[in-house]
Structures are given as C-alpha cells and as structure tokens.
Write a protein that holds these residues in place. Structure first.
Motif, PDB file in Angstrom:
ATOM      1  N   HIS A 122       6.804   1.514   2.954  1.00 23.63           N
ATOM      2  CA  HIS A 122       7.794   0.519   2.540  1.00 23.63           C
ATOM      3  C   HIS A 122       7.083  -0.785   2.202  1.00 23.63           C
ATOM      4  O   HIS A 122       5.866  -0.903   2.343  1.00 23.63           O
ATOM      5  CB  HIS A 122       8.839   0.299   3.635  1.00 23.63           C
ATOM      6  CG  HIS A 122       8.378  -0.518   4.813  1.00 23.63           C
ATOM      7  ND1 HIS A 122       7.312  -0.148   5.623  1.00 23.63           N
ATOM      8  CD2 HIS A 122       8.834  -1.694   5.335  1.00 23.63           C
ATOM      9  CE1 HIS A 122       7.149  -1.049   6.580  1.00 23.63           C
ATOM     10  NE2 HIS A 122       8.056  -1.999   6.425  1.00 23.63           N
ATOM     11  N   ASP A 123       7.839  -1.749   1.726  1.00 20.92           N
ATOM     12  CA  ASP A 123       7.303  -3.076   1.444  1.00 20.92           C
ATOM     13  C   ASP A 123       7.724  -4.000   2.583  1.00 20.92           C
ATOM     14  O   ASP A 123       8.891  -4.385   2.679  1.00 20.92           O
ATOM     15  CB  ASP A 123       7.855  -3.590   0.114  1.00 20.92           C
ATOM     16  CG  ASP A 123       7.372  -5.003  -0.228  1.00 20.92           C
ATOM     17  OD1 ASP A 123       6.686  -5.624   0.612  1.00 20.92           O
ATOM     18  OD2 ASP A 123       7.695  -5.479  -1.331  1.00 20.92           O
ATOM     19  N   MET A 128      15.243  -9.350   4.815  1.00 25.08           N
ATOM     20  CA  MET A 128      16.427  -8.613   5.240  1.00 25.08           C
ATOM     21  C   MET A 128      16.849  -7.588   4.189  1.00 25.08           C
ATOM     22  O   MET A 128      17.913  -7.690   3.572  1.00 25.08           O
ATOM     23  CB  MET A 128      17.577  -9.573   5.539  1.00 25.08           C
ATOM     24  CG  MET A 128      17.344 -10.463   6.738  1.00 25.08           C
ATOM     25  SD  MET A 128      17.221  -9.504   8.281  1.00 25.08           S
ATOM     26  CE  MET A 128      16.996 -10.845   9.468  1.00 25.08           C
ATOM     27  N   GLY A 129      16.015  -6.593   3.979  1.00 19.23           N
ATOM     28  CA  GLY A 129      16.371  -5.550   3.036  1.00 19.23           C
ATOM     29  C   GLY A 129      15.154  -4.758   2.613  1.00 19.23           C
ATOM     30  O   GLY A 129      14.011  -5.091   2.952  1.00 19.23           O
ATOM     31  N   GLN A 130      15.421  -3.703   1.890  1.00 19.89           N
ATOM     32  CA  GLN A 130      14.370  -2.866   1.340  1.00 19.89           C
ATOM     33  C   GLN A 130      14.876  -2.282   0.032  1.00 19.89           C
ATOM     34  O   GLN A 130      15.809  -1.466   0.012  1.00 19.89           O
ATOM     35  CB  GLN A 130      13.981  -1.747   2.302  1.00 19.89           C
ATOM     36  CG  GLN A 130      12.779  -0.940   1.878  1.00 19.89           C
ATOM     37  CD  GLN A 130      11.480  -1.735   1.836  1.00 19.89           C
ATOM     38  OE1 GLN A 130      10.521  -1.354   1.166  1.00 19.89           O
ATOM     39  NE2 GLN A 130      11.421  -2.859   2.540  1.00 19.89           N
ATOM     40  N   PRO A 206       7.582   1.234  -1.412  1.00 16.34           N
ATOM     41  CA  PRO A 206       6.181   1.129  -0.983  1.00 16.34           C
ATOM     42  C   PRO A 206       5.351   0.291  -1.945  1.00 16.34           C
ATOM     43  O   PRO A 206       5.571   0.307  -3.160  1.00 16.34           O
ATOM     44  CB  PRO A 206       5.706   2.588  -0.967  1.00 16.34           C
ATOM     45  CG  PRO A 206       6.956   3.397  -0.842  1.00 16.34           C
ATOM     46  CD  PRO A 206       8.006   2.631  -1.587  1.00 16.34           C
ATOM     47  N   THR A 207       4.379  -0.434  -1.410  1.00 12.26           N
ATOM     48  CA  THR A 207       3.535  -1.298  -2.238  1.00 12.26           C
ATOM     49  C   THR A 207       2.402  -0.542  -2.905  1.00 12.26           C
ATOM     50  O   THR A 207       1.792  -1.050  -3.851  1.00 12.26           O
ATOM     51  CB  THR A 207       2.920  -2.411  -1.374  1.00 12.26           C
ATOM     52  OG1 THR A 207       2.041  -1.811  -0.400  1.00 12.26           O
ATOM     53  CG2 THR A 207       4.002  -3.208  -0.659  1.00 12.26           C
ATOM     54  N   GLY A 208       2.087   0.652  -2.384  1.00  9.20           N
ATOM     55  CA  GLY A 208       0.941   1.400  -2.889  1.00  9.20           C
ATOM     56  C   GLY A 208      -0.376   0.952  -2.287  1.00  9.20           C
ATOM     57  O   GLY A 208      -1.435   1.489  -2.616  1.00  9.20           O
ATOM     58  N   ALA A 209      -0.321  -0.031  -1.387  1.00  6.43           N
ATOM     59  CA  ALA A 209      -1.534  -0.530  -0.732  1.00  6.43           C
ATOM     60  C   ALA A 209      -1.859   0.335   0.490  1.00  6.43           C
ATOM     61  O   ALA A 209      -0.973   0.717   1.252  1.00  6.43           O
ATOM     62  CB  ALA A 209      -1.341  -1.972  -0.294  1.00  6.43           C
ATOM     63  N   ASP A 210      -3.126   0.644   0.665  1.00  9.19           N
ATOM     64  CA  ASP A 210      -3.569   1.453   1.798  1.00  9.19           C
ATOM     65  C   ASP A 210      -3.848   0.581   3.015  1.00  9.19           C
ATOM     66  O   ASP A 210      -4.465  -0.489   2.899  1.00  9.19           O
ATOM     67  CB  ASP A 210      -4.841   2.225   1.443  1.00  9.19           C
ATOM     68  CG  ASP A 210      -4.619   3.256   0.347  1.00  9.19           C
ATOM     69  OD1 ASP A 210      -3.487   3.788   0.270  1.00  9.19           O
ATOM     70  OD2 ASP A 210      -5.554   3.524  -0.428  1.00  9.19           O
ATOM     71  N   LEU A 211      -3.405   1.045   4.172  1.00 10.58           N
ATOM     72  CA  LEU A 211      -3.734   0.368   5.419  1.00 10.58           C
ATOM     73  C   LEU A 211      -5.213   0.578   5.733  1.00 10.58           C
ATOM     74  O   LEU A 211      -5.698   1.712   5.683  1.00 10.58           O
ATOM     75  CB  LEU A 211      -2.880   0.933   6.560  1.00 10.58           C
ATOM     76  CG  LEU A 211      -3.127   0.366   7.955  1.00 10.58           C
ATOM     77  CD1 LEU A 211      -2.712  -1.101   8.022  1.00 10.58           C
ATOM     78  CD2 LEU A 211      -2.368   1.182   8.998  1.00 10.58           C
ATOM     79  N   PRO A 212      -5.966  -0.472   6.041  1.00 11.26           N
ATOM     80  CA  PRO A 212      -7.378  -0.284   6.393  1.00 11.26           C
ATOM     81  C   PRO A 212      -7.544   0.649   7.590  1.00 11.26           C
ATOM     82  O   PRO A 212      -6.657   0.763   8.441  1.00 11.26           O
ATOM     83  CB  PRO A 212      -7.841  -1.706   6.735  1.00 11.26           C
ATOM     84  CG  PRO A 212      -6.929  -2.586   5.955  1.00 11.26           C
ATOM     85  CD  PRO A 212      -5.589  -1.895   5.988  1.00 11.26           C
ATOM     86  N   HIS A 213      -8.673   1.304   7.653  1.00 11.33           N
ATOM     87  CA  HIS A 213      -8.992   2.210   8.761  1.00 11.33           C
ATOM     88  C   HIS A 213      -8.949   1.443  10.083  1.00 11.33           C
ATOM     89  O   HIS A 213      -9.307   0.252  10.127  1.00 11.33           O
ATOM     90  CB  HIS A 213     -10.390   2.804   8.543  1.00 11.33           C
ATOM     91  CG  HIS A 213     -10.721   3.930   9.458  1.00 11.33           C
ATOM     92  ND1 HIS A 213     -11.180   3.731  10.749  1.00 11.33           N
ATOM     93  CD2 HIS A 213     -10.666   5.282   9.285  1.00 11.33           C
ATOM     94  CE1 HIS A 213     -11.393   4.897  11.329  1.00 11.33           C
ATOM     95  NE2 HIS A 213     -11.084   5.856  10.456  1.00 11.33           N
ATOM     96  N   PRO A 214      -8.512   2.077  11.162  1.00 10.98           N
ATOM     97  CA  PRO A 214      -8.421   1.382  12.451  1.00 10.98           C
ATOM     98  C   PRO A 214      -9.706   0.739  12.938  1.00 10.98           C
ATOM     99  O   PRO A 214      -9.656  -0.226  13.710  1.00 10.98           O
ATOM    100  CB  PRO A 214      -7.973   2.489  13.416  1.00 10.98           C
ATOM    101  CG  PRO A 214      -7.219   3.447  12.551  1.00 10.98           C
ATOM    102  CD  PRO A 214      -7.947   3.440  11.247  1.00 10.98           C
ATOM    103  N   ASN A 215     -10.852   1.247  12.502  1.00 10.33           N
ATOM    104  CA  ASN A 215     -12.097   0.618  12.946  1.00 10.33           C
ATOM    105  C   ASN A 215     -12.299  -0.761  12.328  1.00 10.33           C
ATOM    106  O   ASN A 215     -13.235  -1.481  12.695  1.00 10.33           O
ATOM    107  CB  ASN A 215     -13.304   1.531  12.686  1.00 10.33           C
ATOM    108  CG  ASN A 215     -13.537   1.841  11.210  1.00 10.33           C
ATOM    109  OD1 ASN A 215     -13.019   1.159  10.321  1.00 10.33           O
ATOM    110  ND2 ASN A 215     -14.331   2.878  10.945  1.00 10.33           N
TER     111      ASN A 215
END
Length: 246
Positions: A122-123, A128-130, A206-215
């Motif tokens: 999601h974004d 207050m919304g999506q 969704p923004t299409g952005a990847d969450l960085p690796h947990p490390n």
C-alpha cells in the motif's frame, strides 16, 4: 471534520463516538481457507501481529497466503466504540481502522517478513484513506503486541521512509502504537475474497518501492531473531492486489 456526503474524515472525540455494545461479534470457529481456529486457542509458540493498510479484504488474503501464517482474521481496532459493526465503522464515528490480525509461526516466518508485505502492499503516505477508499477506517497502521514489535516496526518505517523520499513521496502517515482491542468483523468479511460470489476488489495503491533488507534497519543485535528475511517472502511482489478468488 466532515467530507462529502457528511462522512466524517477525522477521528471522533469520546463524546462524539458511537456507544457500541457489550455483545461481541459472532464469527466462525475455523478459517475458511486454512481450516485453523479463527479465534484460537492457537498452538504454543504462535504469535500475533496486527496491521491496517486499506480495505481489509485484500490485505487478509495477502497474509494468509504467506508461508508460516497459521491463521488470519479481519476486524476493527484503534477506535473508541466497543464491538462496532461495519456500518458504524464506515460512518467514521467509531474511530476504528479496518485491520487484519495475523497469527504466525515465528520459526517459519519473521515479523520482518510480515512488515515487508505490509509496507510494499500500500501507499503509507495517504493519511486517512487508501486510493479510492477514503475515511478513518482506511488509514495505515501497525499495532504492536510487544515492545520488540514496536521497535522493529519503527526501524522499518525509517528505512522505508528514506526509500520513499528518494522516489518523491511525502512523509509516512502510518500510526505505530501498542495493539488496542481487536474486535472481529462480521462473518461475511472473514476471508471474503476466497468465498464463492465474492467481488474481487482491492483499493490499495502500492508505491512499487522495495523495503530495504532488515540488515539495513537500525536495530540492536538482540532483535536479530525477529529479522530473518525468508527468501520465499522477500522474492514476492507485494505491489499487486491479491483480488482474484480461487
């Protein structure tokens, strides 16, 4: 504050909130897809996570398909009205968010894995919304059952904010708070997208952005057991709404 058609767009005060009721919502004993208990008791070792990121139909299906997820349920949390129903939540006069409670096996899937699914589906900058769904019940939220969950969630938020900023997005509006009371939604909402005759719908953006690796998250080593990045999760694309029923 009220928007078009008189729908409230801000959280109600305690004086404004609907009174609700003492009677809890009746729900099925078992998960429609997984066949596991919807409300427990869960096996020893199973942990809980709670997320809100838009319409809970698509969010729930996204989570129940992940390896290591034992059960899921949709409901309402973060508001003032006890045991609200769907119509009341949609009025904006309960303060609740549409949420998904995830019961998961931490030996098979980590909290970091769940956060990847949450952020990327999601974004989290939309307030207050999506997407087309506007209102307090569609806000982004992470509701934490332990201090460790909150610490990890905040670190993941900081990591994702940096990525979103580089892509031109604004500030993340996700609320990250201690888990409030979870109220089950009506039976027909539970595992809705897998039921015959369901309407394929997901309003997430969704923004299409990847969450960085947990490390790359700024966290102490003692939380490492919560940060395992399982390849079967981190190789998935969470930027597509899981709306097609079986």
């Amino acid at each position: 504050m009220f928007g078009l058609f008189g729908k409230k767009t801000g959280l109600p005060t305690p004086e404004e909130a609907l009174p609700g009721r003492a009677q809890a919502m009746l729900v099925p004993a078992k998960h429609f897809v997984l066949g596991t208990p919807l409300d427990g008791p869960f096996p020893v070792g199973i942990q809980l996570a709670l997320f809100g990121n838009g319409c809970f139909w698509g969010t729930e299906k996204q989570f129940w398909q992940l390896p290591g997820v034992y059960s899921t349920a949709v409901g309402y949390a973060g508001g003032l009205t006890p045991n609200p129903n769907y119509r009341e939540v949609c009025s904006g006069m309960t303060g609740h968010n549409e949420v998904v409670r995830v019961a998961y096996d931490p030996d098979r899937i980590s909290y970091a894995d769940l956060l990847k699914a949450f952020w990327e589906s999601h974004d989290p900058t939309q307030g207050m919304g999506q997407g087309p769904d506007r209102g307090t019940q569609y806000r982004s939220g992470i509701y934490c059952y332990t201090p460790e969950q909150k610490q990890i969630a905040l670190a993941s938020q900081a990591a994702y904010q940096a990525v979103l900023k580089a892509k031109g997005y604004g500030a993340i509006t996700t609320e990250i708070i201690d888990a409030p009371t979870f109220y089950f939604a009506e039976e027909y909402h539970q595992q809705y997208l897998d039921k015959p005759g369901s309407r394929p719908y997901c309003g997430a953006q969704p923004t299409g952005a990847d969450l960085p690796h947990p490390n790359q998250w700024n966290l102490p080593t003692e939380l490492q057991s919560h940060l395992t990045a399982h390849p079967e999760v981190w190789s998935k694309n969470f930027a597509e709404c899981p709306v097609v029923p079986h």
